[in-house]
Write an enzyme that holds these catalytic residues in place. Sequence first.
Site, PDB file in Angstrom:
ATOM      1  N   ASN A  38      45.689 -42.570   0.287  1.00 18.89           N
ATOM      2  CA  ASN A  38      44.325 -42.284  -0.190  1.00 18.89           C
ATOM      3  C   ASN A  38      43.978 -43.399  -1.168  1.00 18.89           C
ATOM      4  OD1 ASN A  38      41.980 -41.283  -1.299  1.00 18.89           O
ATOM      5  ND2 ASN A  38      42.967 -39.624  -2.435  1.00 18.89           N
ATOM      6  N   GLY A  39      42.799 -44.019  -0.995  1.00 20.35           N
ATOM      7  CA  GLY A  39      42.389 -45.092  -1.908  1.00 20.35           C
ATOM      8  C   GLY A  39      42.026 -46.337  -1.119  1.00 20.35           C
ATOM      9  N   TRP A  48      38.904 -40.237   5.450  1.00 20.26           N
ATOM     10  CA  TRP A  48      37.473 -40.481   5.323  1.00 20.26           C
ATOM     11  C   TRP A  48      37.326 -41.993   5.413  1.00 20.26           C
ATOM     12  CZ3 TRP A  48      33.864 -42.633   1.784  1.00 20.26           C
ATOM     13  CH2 TRP A  48      32.560 -42.155   1.927  1.00 20.26           C
ATOM     14  N   CYS A  64      39.850 -39.050   1.377  1.00 16.64           N
ATOM     15  CA  CYS A  64      41.077 -38.705   2.096  1.00 16.64           C
ATOM     16  C   CYS A  64      41.877 -37.630   1.355  1.00 16.64           C
ATOM     17  CB  CYS A  64      41.956 -39.936   2.230  1.00 16.64           C
ATOM     18  SG  CYS A  64      41.101 -41.328   2.936  1.00 16.64           S
ATOM     19  N   LYS A 114      19.804 -31.347  -3.577  1.00 14.30           N
ATOM     20  CA  LYS A 114      20.498 -30.260  -2.884  1.00 14.30           C
ATOM     21  C   LYS A 114      19.915 -30.068  -1.496  1.00 14.30           C
ATOM     22  CE  LYS A 114      23.139 -29.774  -4.573  1.00 14.30           C
ATOM     23  NZ  LYS A 114      24.075 -30.179  -5.563  1.00 14.30           N
ATOM     24  N   HIS A 146      -0.176 -42.005  -9.032  1.00 18.03           N
ATOM     25  CA  HIS A 146       0.002 -43.453  -9.135  1.00 18.03           C
ATOM     26  C   HIS A 146       0.575 -44.037  -7.850  1.00 18.03           C
ATOM     27  CE1 HIS A 146      -1.221 -43.339 -13.290  1.00 18.03           C
ATOM     28  NE2 HIS A 146      -0.473 -42.256 -13.416  1.00 18.03           N
ATOM     29  N   GLU A 165      17.517 -32.333  -9.075  1.00 18.51           N
ATOM     30  CA  GLU A 165      18.680 -31.654  -8.518  1.00 18.51           C
ATOM     31  C   GLU A 165      18.278 -30.807  -7.300  1.00 18.51           C
ATOM     32  OE1 GLU A 165      21.633 -31.942  -8.474  1.00 18.51           O
ATOM     33  OE2 GLU A 165      22.496 -30.037  -7.851  1.00 18.51           O
ATOM     34  N   ARG A 219      37.137 -32.045   0.880  1.00 19.38           N
ATOM     35  CA  ARG A 219      36.996 -33.408   0.367  1.00 19.38           C
ATOM     36  C   ARG A 219      36.203 -34.294   1.318  1.00 19.38           C
ATOM     37  NH1 ARG A 219      41.090 -34.454  -3.479  1.00 19.38           N
ATOM     38  NH2 ARG A 219      41.281 -36.634  -2.909  1.00 19.38           N
ATOM     39  N   GLU A 229      20.711 -33.136   0.949  1.00 19.33           N
ATOM     40  CA  GLU A 229      22.092 -33.376   1.365  1.00 19.33           C
ATOM     41  C   GLU A 229      22.598 -32.346   2.369  1.00 19.33           C
ATOM     42  OE1 GLU A 229      25.291 -33.080  -1.577  1.00 19.33           O
ATOM     43  OE2 GLU A 229      24.010 -31.849  -2.816  1.00 19.33           O
ATOM     44  N   LYS A 286      33.617 -34.719  -0.790  1.00 16.36           N
ATOM     45  CA  LYS A 286      33.555 -33.951  -2.032  1.00 16.36           C
ATOM     46  C   LYS A 286      33.899 -34.811  -3.230  1.00 16.36           C
ATOM     47  CE  LYS A 286      33.145 -30.284  -4.571  1.00 16.36           C
ATOM     48  NZ  LYS A 286      31.749 -29.961  -4.920  1.00 16.36           N
TER      49      LYS A 286
HETATM   50  C1  F6R Z   1      26.022 -33.338  -4.740  1.00 21.81           C
HETATM   51  C2  F6R Z   1      27.302 -33.698  -5.292  1.00 21.81           C
HETATM   52  C3  F6R Z   1      27.512 -35.107  -5.706  1.00 21.81           C
HETATM   53  C4  F6R Z   1      28.474 -35.176  -6.907  1.00 21.81           C
HETATM   54  C5  F6R Z   1      28.824 -36.634  -7.213  1.00 21.81           C
HETATM   55  C6  F6R Z   1      29.721 -36.759  -8.420  1.00 21.81           C
HETATM   56  O1  F6R Z   1      25.957 -31.979  -4.458  1.00 21.81           O
HETATM   57  O2  F6R Z   1      28.188 -32.899  -5.385  1.00 21.81           O
HETATM   58  O3  F6R Z   1      26.315 -35.745  -5.982  1.00 21.81           O
HETATM   59  O4  F6R Z   1      27.871 -34.571  -8.010  1.00 21.81           O
HETATM   60  O5  F6R Z   1      29.470 -37.206  -6.098  1.00 21.81           O
HETATM   61  O6  F6R Z   1      30.924 -36.086  -8.241  1.00 21.81           O
HETATM   62  P1  F6R Z   1      31.809 -35.650  -9.467  1.00 21.81           P
HETATM   63  O7  F6R Z   1      31.042 -34.616 -10.224  1.00 21.81           O
HETATM   64  O8  F6R Z   1      33.068 -35.105  -8.862  1.00 21.81           O
HETATM   65  O9  F6R Z   1      32.030 -36.872 -10.288  1.00 21.81           O
END
Ligand code: F6R
Length: 606
Positions: A99-100, A75, A2, A483, A502, A479, A27, A486, A601
């Site tokens: 938010n929370g 959110w 949020c 990427k 395996h 990674e 976010r 997602e 985010k």
């Molecule tokens: C993927 C991505 C997430 C964040 C994860 C941790 O592209 O961005 O996997 O890396 O949610 O977020 P932070 O780094 O803000 O703790």
Amino acid sequence: MCGIVGYVGKRDCSKVLIESLSKLEYRGYDSAGIAVFEDGEIKTCKARGELANLVSKLNNEGGIKGNCGIGHTRWATHGEPSDINSHPHGNANVTIVHNGIIENYKSIKTRLEGKGYVFQSQTDTETVAKLLDYYYKGDPVEAIRKTESKIEGSYALGIIFRDFPDTVFALRKDSPLIVAVGEDEAFIASDVPAILRYTKDYYLLEVGELATLKDGKVSFTNLDGEPIEKTMLTANWDEEAAEKGGYEHYMLKEIHEQPTAIRTTITPRITDGMPNLEECGITEDMLRNYKNIFVVACGTAMHAGLVGKYVIEKIGRIPVTVDVASEFRYRHPIITKEDLVVLVSQSGETADTKEALRLAKKKGAATLAIVNVKGSSIAREADHVIYTHAGPEIAVASTKAYMVQLAVMYLFAFELAHAKGTLSEEECKRLTAELCEIPKAIESVLSQKDNCQYVASQLVNSENLLYIGRGLDYALSMEGSLKLKEISYIHSESYAAGELKHGTISLVTELMPVIAVATQRELFDKTVSNVKEVKARGAKTYLVTHSYIRVDDDVADYTIGVPTVDDLLMPMLAVVPLQLIAYYTSVLRGNNVDKPRNLAKSVTVE
Ligand code: F6R
């Protein structure tokens, strides 16, 4: 997660709130709403979906004209995304944005229902609004104090009372909130980009502090009403830095910002060619004495930790355990006062990472945060912090933040290994000098975007994909795979190349493309054997390796070459094509690249 905004001043409040909320879209959200005083009454408008839905609803209803109000992007956590569940919540007397998560909302709700309150939404937030209403007897601070003493969980709250039509109140616990001031105007926001259009001056609201925004000014008190003096901060990002700067998407812009982000992050931490983390409170004496290192993080930040593990263990000869924060918290980890726990986080607000930090502190371990957002909770609570200077990362999919997390991991590993005597000064200087060359090398990788576009065009109709690699290349493939999945929504997995036979190789057919990363030269032949195995089973294969290496057609259908640096540093170069492949695949599939479905985010709930 949020986003909260609030405004008190002379401007058209609805417009300010919408503009500010648009800067918090990164976010992640599924509905939005505002509440503004119009002729002394609180008028609310909320709509499910994008901000544009809220704007058209507002226009259809003739708008809300006023100079004081609060806004929210939601959110969903409690209750589906819907107009009713959207914030603000409340009644004609008191209205809030939150938010929370309120953990004890059920018991509060039952109690209030017993007193005759009727709830409209399924949210935890509405219980806070009703509780404020219950306690309000003419003194807003008293109502806030009593409410605060009854709620458990995490919150940032923006509150307005009908009896105070020119005032916004704000408080927080475990969810971030800033309070910004301009000329005769004041704002609250979940993050700095929301206010940059109007001002750069802001305060970080702390737990137990109440901000009162009135007459374009802000004052701070504790919950007993006693004044608090606070230090004002000035954002060093301008609005343009938080905008797309001509790129089609924030993600592409942020991929291109990686060379600059690395330079900004490492340059101040190098003295006479040697890594120097003293400004972050880290000395060689400290580094010599740790028995074990734990790296704890989520998602992409955790993947940066996996690269860190290889590098630290290889050159520093100290055991490193990498944990997903949500697992670490509950696995009763064996950590002692002699250990160092490193928390990696772009936002510095990720709930699981924050709790892992608190657990580590409780166990007496030293804690180090590698964080991008200045003044965020994790940065403030850790014993030491190394800020990554990536600037604002707006795209949900993390790219430049990962890159600078790697850069910091390397500096840290070099300094630690030198402190422990496992890396000579000469070697340390050589590796540090190579690290300084990485930005230039990335620029040359970025110039090969056509190759990545081509690979994306080959992958666009796939339903499944495998990434393989060994050693550092395996850490990196994880990674690359995250990427891709997602933002393209193609199912993909990353495997240690030697592990395929395996079990997983049974999935390999002509319908399963494989991206292999082979930059670790001592493992190159072994990885190539694994690539041949999948190719022999019909898979189309794409290889990322050093540009000087040539492979036969029976290995790779297509090769992307990257410049050669020390193998230890190759992840910083090899990740770039993987980021671009994910980006272009998502674009070709017509997805919302910067805001992929279901993702936020900053994940501020468990
Ligand atoms: C993927 C991505 C997430 C964040 C994860 C941790 O592209 O961005 O996997 O890396 O949610 O977020 P932070 O780094 O803000 O703790």
